[in-house]
Design a protein around this motif. Sequence first.
Motif, short mmCIF file in Angstrom:
data_model
loop_
_atom_site.label_atom_id
_atom_site.label_comp_id
_atom_site.label_asym_id
_atom_site.label_seq_id
_atom_site.Cartn_x
_atom_site.Cartn_y
_atom_site.Cartn_z
N VAL A 7 0.88 -1.18 0.00
CA VAL A 7 0.00 0.00 0.00
C VAL A 7 0.91 1.21 0.00
CG1 VAL A 7 -1.81 1.28 1.17
CG2 VAL A 7 -1.73 -1.19 1.35
N TRP A 8 0.78 2.02 -1.03
CA TRP A 8 1.65 3.20 -1.17
C TRP A 8 0.88 4.42 -0.65
CZ3 TRP A 8 3.72 5.20 -6.56
CH2 TRP A 8 4.62 6.26 -6.32
N PHE A 9 1.22 4.85 0.58
CA PHE A 9 0.59 6.04 1.17
C PHE A 9 1.24 7.28 0.58
CE2 PHE A 9 -0.30 2.81 4.33
CZ PHE A 9 -1.59 3.12 4.74
N ARG A 10 0.44 8.28 0.26
CA ARG A 10 0.99 9.52 -0.30
C ARG A 10 0.32 10.71 0.35
NH1 ARG A 10 1.01 7.01 -5.82
NH2 ARG A 10 -0.90 8.07 -6.30
N GLN A 11 -0.90 11.01 -0.09
CA GLN A 11 -1.63 12.17 0.44
C GLN A 11 -2.86 11.64 1.18
OE1 GLN A 11 -1.79 15.08 -2.83
NE2 GLN A 11 -3.35 16.14 -1.64
N ASP A 12 -2.70 10.53 1.87
CA ASP A 12 -3.84 9.81 2.46
C ASP A 12 -3.36 9.15 3.75
OD1 ASP A 12 -2.05 8.22 1.17
OD2 ASP A 12 -3.49 6.84 0.31
N ILE A 31 0.68 -7.41 4.09
CA ILE A 31 0.69 -6.00 3.62
C ILE A 31 1.99 -5.29 3.99
CG2 ILE A 31 -0.44 -3.76 3.88
CD1 ILE A 31 -3.04 -5.23 4.40
N ILE A 32 2.56 -4.63 2.99
CA ILE A 32 3.74 -3.78 3.24
C ILE A 32 3.31 -2.32 3.01
CG2 ILE A 32 6.10 -3.24 2.54
CD1 ILE A 32 6.32 -6.11 1.47
N PRO A 33 3.15 -1.54 4.09
CA PRO A 33 2.79 -0.13 3.91
C PRO A 33 4.05 0.71 3.64
CG PRO A 33 2.52 -0.81 6.22
CD PRO A 33 3.21 -1.93 5.51
N VAL A 34 3.96 1.57 2.65
CA VAL A 34 5.15 2.32 2.23
C VAL A 34 4.82 3.81 2.12
CG1 VAL A 34 6.74 2.67 0.29
CG2 VAL A 34 6.00 0.36 0.88
N PHE A 35 5.75 4.64 2.55
CA PHE A 35 5.66 6.06 2.22
C PHE A 35 6.97 6.46 1.54
CE2 PHE A 35 6.26 10.58 2.63
CZ PHE A 35 5.00 11.07 2.30
N VAL A 36 6.85 7.06 0.36
CA VAL A 36 8.05 7.54 -0.34
C VAL A 36 8.07 9.07 -0.28
CG1 VAL A 36 9.25 7.71 -2.54
CG2 VAL A 36 8.15 5.57 -1.89
N ASP A 37 9.13 9.60 0.28
CA ASP A 37 9.32 11.05 0.23
C ASP A 37 9.88 11.35 -1.16
OD1 ASP A 37 9.83 13.67 0.67
OD2 ASP A 37 10.91 13.38 2.55
N ASP A 38 8.96 11.67 -2.07
CA ASP A 38 9.29 11.69 -3.49
C ASP A 38 10.01 12.98 -3.88
OD1 ASP A 38 9.35 11.42 -6.24
OD2 ASP A 38 7.38 10.46 -6.32
N THR A 39 11.27 12.86 -4.23
CA THR A 39 12.03 14.06 -4.59
C THR A 39 11.98 14.33 -6.10
OG1 THR A 39 13.99 12.66 -4.71
CG2 THR A 39 13.65 13.87 -2.66
N ALA A 40 11.32 13.44 -6.85
CA ALA A 40 11.30 13.62 -8.31
C ALA A 40 9.93 14.01 -8.85
CB ALA A 40 11.76 12.33 -8.98
N TYR A 41 8.86 13.65 -8.15
CA TYR A 41 7.51 13.91 -8.67
C TYR A 41 6.69 14.62 -7.60
CZ TYR A 41 8.87 10.38 -12.08
OH TYR A 41 9.53 9.68 -13.05
N GLY A 42 5.84 15.55 -8.05
CA GLY A 42 5.00 16.31 -7.10
C GLY A 42 5.82 17.46 -6.53
N ARG A 43 5.13 18.51 -6.15
CA ARG A 43 5.83 19.70 -5.64
C ARG A 43 6.29 19.45 -4.20
NH1 ARG A 43 2.66 25.47 -5.63
NH2 ARG A 43 4.33 26.80 -4.82
N ALA A 44 7.54 19.77 -3.93
CA ALA A 44 8.07 19.55 -2.57
C ALA A 44 7.30 20.42 -1.59
CB ALA A 44 9.55 19.90 -2.54
N ALA A 45 6.91 19.84 -0.44
CA ALA A 45 6.13 20.59 0.55
C ALA A 45 6.95 21.75 1.10
CB ALA A 45 5.72 19.66 1.68
#
Length: 467
Positions: A7-12, A31-45
Motif C-alpha cells: 500500500v503506497w501512502f501519499r496524500q492519504d 501487507i507492506i505499507p510504504v511512504f516515499v518522500d518523493d524528490t522527483a515527482y510532485g511539488r516539494a512541501a
Amino acid sequence: MSQPVIVWFRQDLRLNDNPAFAAAIQSNAPIIPVFVDDTAYGRAAGTTSLWWRNTSLRALAGDLKTRGLTLIYRKGDGLALMRALVEETNAATVFWNRQYEKDTIARDTQLKSWLKENNRNGVGHVGNLFFDPWQIINKNSGSHYKVFSPFWKACLQAGLPCDLSVPPAQLTAPEQWPKSQPLPEASAAPATGMDALWQPGERGALKMLDMFFENSFDGYADNRDTPGGVTTSRLSPHLRWGEISPQRIYASLGEERIDTNDGRKFLSEIGWREFSYYLLYHYPDMPERCLQQKFETFPWRDAPEDLEAWKQGRTGYPIVDAAMRELATTGFMHNRTRMIAASFLTKHLLIDWREGERWFWECLADADPANNAAGWQWTAGCGADAAPYFRIFNPIIQGRKFDPDGTYTKTYAPELANLTGKVIFAPWEASSDTLSDAGISLDVDYPAPIVKHETARARALDVFHAL
Ligand SMILES: Cc1cc2nc3c(=O)[nH]c(=O)nc-3n(C[C@H](O)[C@H](O)[C@H](O)COP(=O)(O)OP(=O)(O)OC[C@H]3O[C@@H](n4cnc5c(N)ncnc54)[C@H](O)[C@@H]3O)c2cc1C
C-alpha cells in the motif's frame, strides 16, 4: 506464505476510510505499507506543511504498528524506488489512492504499465475526493465544467459516494520486512502558536471534526466569514494530508445536519475543494499559469520591498497585517483574510499572484497543490469562475465589516490593542491625541500605510482595464 502486496501512502495518511488500504486488506495478502518522500515527482512541501507531514507520518507509523505492520519509509525518486521495492519484496500488487498533479499522474501511469509488463498489478482508487475529476462532465458541452455552481450541482445529482471502512485490529505482516530509512526526526513546529492549535494525524483530524460539530457548526453559514474566534472547522491541513476523507466528513454530517443551511454551506465548501482538484486535473499548469490566458501578459510590478512588507505583516493596513501574522504564528489563515491579503498583494500592490502563492505554500500548514493555486487565481481575477478584476477589496471596510470589534486584528497586531472603533482599521485617520492615548506613534510602533488605498485602487483598475 502468499506474495505480499504494497500500500503506497501519499496524500492519504490515515487507516480508516482509506480505499487503497481497504483493498489491500481485502486481498488477504501480507501487507507492506510504504511512504516515499518523493524528490522527483510532485511539488516539494513547504516548511510548515512538511513539518505537518512528518509529524503525521509518525502518527501513521504508530497506528500501523498497533496492527502489526511497519511503515517502510524511503526518500528519492518515487517511480524508481517503487519499482525497486516491488522487485525486492516480490509484491504482487501495489495499491494507492490517486493524486492529480500532472507529474504524479505521469508517474503513476508509468508505474502501472511497468507493473503490468512484469505480470503484477497497480490499482488506483479515489481516496481524497468524492469523484475522479474525469467523472463529472458537463452534458451540454460534452466538456468539463468551468464554473463552480453547476459543477457542484452535478456532483450532488450524481450522488456523493460514501466509501467508509475500518481496518481490523491485527493485519498480516510479510515474512520479511524490506529495509526502511529512519522516519524524519520529530522536530519543533516552525511557528510558535502551532503546537497548541494542531494535532497532525488521523486522531487529531477526527478530534477536530468533533470539536467543529460541538462548537462551531451551528451558525457556520452566518459566522464563517468572521475571522475572530473559531468559526470554521480548521480541517484543511488534515484534509490536505488525507488524514480524514471528504466522504467521512459527509457521512458524519448525518441526515439531521445535512438538511440545514449550515450543513449545506459546509458541504459546499468541501465542494470548493473538490472543484479545485477538478480544475487542477483539467488545467494541469494551474499552479504556474493563469487560467485566463490574457493575464499572462499582465504588467505585474517588481516591488521587492512591498512584497517583503506584505510577507512580514507590515503594510500599515491592520487587517492585512493581522492576516499575515496569523499565518506566521499559527501556520493558518482564515479564509476571509486569505482573500483580503491576496487581494491586497495582487491589486493594491500589483504583485504577481505567484509570489503570494509561493509564500503561502511555504507558510501554510494546509498548503495544497490545488486549493492554493485556485484560491490565488480566483482572488487575482485570472482563474476559472474568478472574482471579477474590478472587485478590489477595501481593506478598511473589510476589517470593519468582518472584524467589527477588532478581536482578530488585535490578537495578531497587539500594538493596536488600545485603539477602539473604526480607526482600528485605519490608524492614520485617528487624531494625534487618540494615537498618543493608545500608545501608538505611527511609523514607529505600527507602520504607516505603504500605499494609499484610493491611489492603489485607481492604479489597479487602470491596469486591469487595459488588459
Ligand atoms: C489566496 C487563497 C489561498 C488558499 N490556499 C489554500 C490552501 O493552500 N489549502 C487549502 O486547503 N485551502 C486554501 N484556501 C481555501 C480556504 O481559505 C481554506 O480551505 C479554508 O480557510 C480552511 O479553513 P477551514 O478548514 O476552517 O475551512 P471550512 O470553512 O471549515 O471548510 C471546510 C473545508 O472545505 C474546504 N474549503 C473551504 N473553503 C475553501 C475554498 N475557498 N476553496 C477550496 N476549498 C475550501 C477546505 O478543505 C476546508 O478545510 C485558499 C484560499 C485563498 C483565498
